[in-house]
Design a protein around this motif. Structure first.
Motif, PDB file in Angstrom:
ATOM      1  N   MET A 175       0.825  -1.201   0.000  1.00 54.99           N
ATOM      2  CA  MET A 175       0.000   0.000   0.000  1.00 54.99           C
ATOM      3  C   MET A 175       0.867   1.262   0.000  1.00 54.99           C
ATOM      4  N   LYS A 176       1.978   1.223   0.713  1.00 61.13           N
ATOM      5  CA  LYS A 176       2.905   2.372   0.686  1.00 61.13           C
ATOM      6  C   LYS A 176       3.484   2.562  -0.709  1.00 61.13           C
ATOM      7  N   LEU A 177       3.849   1.443  -1.354  1.00 60.37           N
ATOM      8  CA  LEU A 177       4.387   1.506  -2.709  1.00 60.37           C
ATOM      9  C   LEU A 177       3.345   2.042  -3.681  1.00 60.37           C
ATOM     10  N   PHE A 178       2.109   1.516  -3.589  1.00 60.23           N
ATOM     11  CA  PHE A 178       1.048   1.948  -4.495  1.00 60.23           C
ATOM     12  C   PHE A 178       0.684   3.417  -4.263  1.00 60.23           C
ATOM     13  N   LYS A 179       0.786   3.871  -3.019  1.00 58.04           N
ATOM     14  CA  LYS A 179       0.492   5.275  -2.726  1.00 58.04           C
ATOM     15  C   LYS A 179       1.503   6.192  -3.398  1.00 58.04           C
ATOM     16  N   SER A 180       2.771   5.764  -3.414  1.00 61.80           N
ATOM     17  CA  SER A 180       3.793   6.573  -4.093  1.00 61.80           C
ATOM     18  C   SER A 180       3.580   6.556  -5.606  1.00 61.80           C
ATOM     19  N   TRP A 181       3.149   5.422  -6.145  1.00 62.70           N
ATOM     20  CA  TRP A 181       2.878   5.340  -7.586  1.00 62.70           C
ATOM     21  C   TRP A 181       1.677   6.192  -7.983  1.00 62.70           C
ATOM     22  N   SER A 182       0.673   6.260  -7.112  1.00 60.98           N
ATOM     23  CA  SER A 182      -0.595   6.891  -7.478  1.00 60.98           C
ATOM     24  C   SER A 182      -0.498   8.403  -7.620  1.00 60.98           C
ATOM     25  N   THR A 183       0.656   8.976  -7.299  1.00 61.55           N
ATOM     26  CA  THR A 183       0.834  10.424  -7.501  1.00 61.55           C
ATOM     27  C   THR A 183       1.144  10.748  -8.963  1.00 61.55           C
ATOM     28  N   ARG A 184       1.456   9.726  -9.762  1.00 64.55           N
ATOM     29  CA  ARG A 184       1.822   9.936 -11.163  1.00 64.55           C
ATOM     30  C   ARG A 184       0.583   9.827 -12.055  1.00 64.55           C
ATOM     31  N   LYS A 185       0.420  10.797 -12.931  1.00 66.24           N
ATOM     32  CA  LYS A 185      -0.769  10.842 -13.780  1.00 66.24           C
ATOM     33  C   LYS A 185      -0.892   9.623 -14.699  1.00 66.24           C
ATOM     34  N   PRO A 186       0.185   9.173 -15.374  1.00 64.77           N
ATOM     35  CA  PRO A 186       0.037   7.980 -16.239  1.00 64.77           C
ATOM     36  C   PRO A 186      -0.441   6.756 -15.467  1.00 64.77           C
ATOM     37  N   VAL A 187       0.025   6.594 -14.216  1.00 64.24           N
ATOM     38  CA  VAL A 187      -0.404   5.468 -13.395  1.00 64.24           C
ATOM     39  C   VAL A 187      -1.891   5.582 -13.087  1.00 64.24           C
ATOM     40  N   ARG A 188      -2.347   6.799 -12.792  1.00 65.17           N
ATOM     41  CA  ARG A 188      -3.770   7.000 -12.493  1.00 65.17           C
ATOM     42  C   ARG A 188      -4.643   6.676 -13.698  1.00 65.17           C
ATOM     43  N   VAL A 189      -4.205   7.118 -14.868  1.00 67.72           N
ATOM     44  CA  VAL A 189      -4.980   6.871 -16.086  1.00 67.72           C
ATOM     45  C   VAL A 189      -5.050   5.372 -16.370  1.00 67.72           C
ATOM     46  N   LEU A 190      -3.888   4.687 -16.318  1.00 70.21           N
ATOM     47  CA  LEU A 190      -3.847   3.255 -16.584  1.00 70.21           C
ATOM     48  C   LEU A 190      -4.659   2.477 -15.548  1.00 70.21           C
ATOM     49  N   THR A 191      -4.556   2.876 -14.282  1.00 73.23           N
ATOM     50  CA  THR A 191      -5.311   2.215 -13.207  1.00 73.23           C
ATOM     51  C   THR A 191      -6.810   2.346 -13.432  1.00 73.23           C
ATOM     52  N   THR A 192      -7.253   3.546 -13.783  1.00 68.31           N
ATOM     53  CA  THR A 192      -8.676   3.784 -14.034  1.00 68.31           C
ATOM     54  C   THR A 192      -9.180   2.936 -15.192  1.00 68.31           C
ATOM     55  N   ILE A 193      -8.403   2.876 -16.271  1.00 68.33           N
ATOM     56  CA  ILE A 193      -8.790   2.083 -17.444  1.00 68.33           C
ATOM     57  C   ILE A 193      -8.927   0.609 -17.070  1.00 68.33           C
ATOM     58  N   LEU A 194      -7.951   0.083 -16.315  1.00 67.50           N
ATOM     59  CA  LEU A 194      -7.987  -1.325 -15.924  1.00 67.50           C
ATOM     60  C   LEU A 194      -9.183  -1.637 -15.040  1.00 67.50           C
ATOM     61  N   ILE A 195      -9.454  -0.775 -14.074  1.00 64.18           N
ATOM     62  CA  ILE A 195     -10.592  -0.998 -13.171  1.00 64.18           C
ATOM     63  C   ILE A 195     -11.899  -0.996 -13.952  1.00 64.18           C
ATOM     64  N   VAL A 196     -12.063  -0.040 -14.888  1.00 63.21           N
ATOM     65  CA  VAL A 196     -13.282   0.023 -15.704  1.00 63.21           C
ATOM     66  C   VAL A 196     -13.413  -1.241 -16.556  1.00 63.21           C
ATOM     67  N   LEU A 197     -12.321  -1.666 -17.183  1.00 63.41           N
ATOM     68  CA  LEU A 197     -12.348  -2.881 -18.009  1.00 63.41           C
ATOM     69  C   LEU A 197     -12.676  -4.116 -17.176  1.00 63.41           C
ATOM     70  N   MET A 198     -12.130  -4.200 -15.964  1.00 63.76           N
ATOM     71  CA  MET A 198     -12.422  -5.328 -15.086  1.00 63.76           C
ATOM     72  C   MET A 198     -13.889  -5.355 -14.694  1.00 63.76           C
ATOM     73  N   GLY A 199     -14.464  -4.161 -14.423  1.00 64.60           N
ATOM     74  CA  GLY A 199     -15.879  -4.090 -14.076  1.00 64.60           C
ATOM     75  C   GLY A 199     -16.766  -4.516 -15.234  1.00 64.60           C
ATOM     76  N   ILE A 200     -16.432  -4.042 -16.443  1.00 64.59           N
ATOM     77  CA  ILE A 200     -17.202  -4.419 -17.633  1.00 64.59           C
ATOM     78  C   ILE A 200     -17.083  -5.931 -17.882  1.00 64.59           C
TER      79      ILE A 200
END
Length: 381
Positions: free
Chosen positions: A144-169
């Motif tokens: 969680m500490k590692l992911f928190k540091s990653w989540s400050t980067r915009k490309p990571v946020r965009v990719l994470t959002t896309i993956l979560i949406v695709l997983m939900g669909i």
């Protein structure tokens, strides 16, 4: 110790670190299920999804955190019990819900011994309990500490959002298809018949042997160094009582010795030469990657730069003879009494825990360093 209400409050805002955790656990769940499926049914498949993610595992870890938090050494025994009840109840509830809606059994544990519904058994419940509890104890907080540091980067946020949406669909589409067909969503399958030249039993035993020899190597090294230091010294690089170099050495060395004529003098010579070369190669890799060497022979007679010594090389030859004469056959005989699927489940759990332990240990060494003098480790640079 945070309460359930406080942990729920943490999730009120968009949490990209939690999204990353859900993605990781969903992928791990897909892998674990396929490994289990391979050893019990002889094939791997899409596990009813179109994408290689089982969202239920990600949601399960989120719920475990909300309800129970992260265990400490003191609370771990009770945590085991809580997770056991939770995972068992969740399996039963999900299984019967899918059966009622889609008209088929989502999975079936009735062939397993000690099952108490089609969707739960003592074996699987204990397996889930161990995997989930140890994951939360060792790896949840660092990840969680590692992911928190990653989540400050915009490309990571965009990719994470896309993956979560695709997983939900994917999750919705897969269940709609199962509801319409009244059967599982099978889109691909890979049978082990394609490589039937090696049996499942042989694969499981080979991996089990790796862990046995890693443990025996740890016992031997820890006892010997403790004797020299006149106090207990843990020679394992990781938190688990394992020295993997012995497991790898057994895997390669034993199969090399099998190619030779049955001659104990030849076993001694080849074991001495092979293990000395292996020891030298591993030493060079460790020095190059970490600056440390996990042994120090500088005080031994006839040593080479503290990496090799005549004493240790002779010992490798002796160990090779003992292994071929007594050890391997005896250990393999013990495994013969264990059913393949139970041995496979134990091996899968050990693999996952060892990988996690190794990652955690590497991160710890990078931040805290090694206690070189205490553990007879040689600092080279």
């Amino acid at each position: 110790m945070t309460s359930i209400r406080q942990r729920l409050r943490e999730l009120k805002t968009v949490r990209f670190d939690w999204m990353l955790m859900i993605i990781l656990c969903s992928l791990l769940g897909f892998i674990v299920e396929n490994i289990w499926n391979y050893f019990t049914n002889g094939y791997v498949d899409n596990r009813n999804m179109f994408l290689p993610f089982l969202l239920g595992y990600g949601i399960a870890i989120l719920l475990v955190y909300i309800f129970f938090g992260v265990p400490t050494k003191k609370t771990l025994p009770l945590y085991f019990l809580k997770v056991l009840v939770f995972t068992t109840a969740a399996e039963i509830a999900l299984g019967y819900t899918v059966e009622a809606i889609c008209g088929f059994r989502y999975w079936d544990y009735t062939p397993l011994p000690l099952h108490f519904t089609p969707y739960a058994s003592v074996i699987t419940s204990l397996g889930f309990m161990l995997i989930v509890s140890l994951f939360m104890y060792f790896y949840f907080t660092p990840l969680m500490k590692l992911f928190k540091s990653w989540s400050t980067r915009k490309p990571v946020r965009v990719l994470t959002t896309i993956l979560i949406v695709l997983m939900g669909i994917d999750w919705i589409a897969s269940f709609v298809r199962m509801f319409i067909l009244h059967s599982s969503n099978e889109t691909w399958i890979f049978s082990r018949d394609l490589y039937a030249w090696i049996t499942t039993r042989e694969m499981v035993v080979v991996v089990a042997m790796f862990f046995v020899y890693s443990f025996l190597g740890w016992c031997m090294e820890s006892c010997w160094i403790s004797f020299l230091n006149k106090k207990w010294t843990n020679r394992g690089m990781m938190h688990l009582p394992l020295c993997p170099i012995y497991g790898f050495g057994e895997f390669a060395g034993y199969r090399l010795l099998l190619l030779l004529p049955h001659n104990y003098i030849l076993y001694f010579v080849i074991g001495l030469v092979f293990c000395t070369i292996l020891e030298y190669v591993v030493a060079k890799v460790m020095i190059a990657r970490t600056g440390y060497l996990w042994w120090d022979y500088t005080k031994r007679p006839f040593n080479y730069k503290g990496i090799l010594s005549l004493e240790s090389s002779l010992m490798w030859g002796l160990i090779a003879v003992v292994e071929m004469a007594f050890l391997h056959t005896g250990i393999e005989g013990l495994f013969m009494g264990i059913p393949t699927y139970i041995l496979a489940m134990i091996v899968i759990g050990l693999i996952l825990i060892t990988i996690g332990d190794l990652i955690y240990t590497i991160r710890q060494v990078k931040t805290e360093g090694m206690k070189a003098e205490e553990n007879n480790i040689m600092k080279v640079r």
